[in-house]
Design an enzyme around this catalytic site. Structure first.
Site, short mmCIF file in Angstrom:
data_model
loop_
_atom_site.label_atom_id
_atom_site.label_comp_id
_atom_site.label_asym_id
_atom_site.label_seq_id
_atom_site.Cartn_x
_atom_site.Cartn_y
_atom_site.Cartn_z
N GLY A 249 -3.14 6.04 15.53
CA GLY A 249 -2.60 5.17 14.50
C GLY A 249 -1.16 4.79 14.76
CD GLU A 369 -1.22 5.01 10.10
OE1 GLU A 369 -1.39 6.23 10.20
OE2 GLU A 369 -2.01 4.27 9.50
#
Length: 391
Positions: A249, A369
């Protein structure tokens, strides 16, 4: 373990695909941006096109119906998808990033066969980690998974969940033990059908930017799942796989920020060449040139970091490098879009110029993230561990 599949797309085929994707971005996605912004969603016909192009199956192994891209190829693809409105990347990147990565890292053969196929076919996925009282402190989440016969009952609320209003499948983190355990073994990851009884979705949140990239709360009320919904089939393993998926991610967000920065710099350069002052294009003024040059140099640095971090990740786990790239690229993007607004002068503050939208779209990349500050902690802690191990 290396994460480059043996059946990864050969480079010649991949380059042809990337050329096709660039044309699609330029000729289809960028012209569709006004509609995405007006409707706050990706049009259904474009979603269908993305499915037909295999964009939801980029990282899915070939045996489960995907293209089997390696990390470097996938992240280069995300860089191109970072150039149009962020909604286009957001709607498919949970599938191709964290969802599929977690399955590859920690799923059983049966889980991979079922859930990878659903993801590759374009059932939109979400990743449920953040909660109202736990974001960066992921290990402190409160959502509970209570044993019930051969299965579990899930209760809790997830917040800021990308794609929640659209998702058909989800990977949801929950506590399987009320007390904290070493190495976060009290947290499991559960594969759930988002249409299951007890799953409800809050209203999409109104945001500063990134129109069409929908986020919302996920509310779990006595959601019953079978025992084989637990990722890996064993308590204590799911959290590790989910955290390893965060590396994917972070690479993806860094690449998207790099793509947006390139789009913004192109916008700034075009404006500087067209806008005239004192009888000549403002691109001829040295202080404008300095902003253009600084932006290009930082984009180049981020590109080099991206390629290196991807190569390291393909050879093994590279959390430090993934965090360093995510941190640098997203902060770099913020500086570039700010300069582009400055190059536009007063026009940069007006919504009729895309510099204003790009400025707003870029801001979230430094937060999700893992914030820049969390990346600093990840990097520093790994440095300390390495020093202790080698000192």
């Amino acid at each position: 373990m290396p994460d480059t599949p043996a059946d990864a797309m050969d480079e010649e085929t991949f380059e042809a695909f990337l050329d096709q994707l660039r044309r699609y971005v330029r000729e289809r996605l960028i012209p569709a941006e006004p509609q995405v912004i007006a409707d706050n969603r990706v049009p259904d016909e474009i979603l269908a096109e993305m499915r037909d192009m295999g964009l939801f199956a980029l990282t899915t192994p070939a045996e489960h119906g995907g293209a089997g891209l390696g990390i470097s190829q996938y992240i280069r693809t995300i860089r191109e998808l970072g150039k149009p409105a962020p909604a286009f990347r957001a709607v498919m990147s949970i599938n191709t990033g964290m969802f599929t990565t977690a399955l590859k890292k920690g799923g059983t053969a049966e889980q991979q066969a079922e859930w990878m196929a659903r993801s590759a076919n374009g059932e939109i996925a979400c990743f449920g980690l953040t909660e109202p009282d736990s974001g960066s402190d992921a290990a402190g989440l409160k959502t509970r998974a209570t044993r019930d016969g051969n299965g579990y009952v899930l209760n809790g609320t997830k917040r800021y969940i990308t794609n929640a209003p659209l998702a058909k499948i989800g990977l949801i983190m929950a506590r399987t033990n009320a007390e904290p355990l070493p190495k976060n073994a009290h947290i499991g990851a559960f594969l759930i059908d988002m249409t299951a009884p007890g799953v409800s979705i809050g209203s999409p949140d109104k945001k500063m930017g990134q129109s069409g990239a929908l986020i919302a709360d996920v509310i779990l009320e006595d959601v019953r799942v079978p025992g084989d919904a637990l990722l890996g089939g064993e308590e204590g393993k799911g959290f590790l796989a989910a955290m390893q998926a965060l590396d994917s991610g972070r690479l993806s967000v860094g690449a998207a920020a790099l793509g947006l920065a390139e789009r913004a710099l192109e916008t700034g350069l075009r404006y500087a060449m067209e806008r005239k002052a004192f009888g000549e294009p403002i691109a001829q003024f040295q202080l404008i040139q300095a902003m253009l040059a600084d932006s290009r140099a930082e984009i180049y640095a981020a590109e080099c970091m991206m390629l290196d971090a991807c190569r390291r990740a393909e050879r093994g786990r590279a959390s430090l490098e993934c965090s360093a790239f995510k941190m640098f690229s997203t902060e770099m993007c913020g500086r570039v879009v700010d300069r582009v607004v400055q190059i536009h002068g007063g026009a940069g503050y007006l919504a009729e110029y895309e510099a204003e939208r790009l400025f707003r779209d870029a801001r979230i990349y430094r937060i999700y993230e893992g914030t820049t500050q969390i990346q600093q902690l990840v990097i520093a802690k790994q440095m300390i561990r390495d020093f202790q191990a080698n000192g």
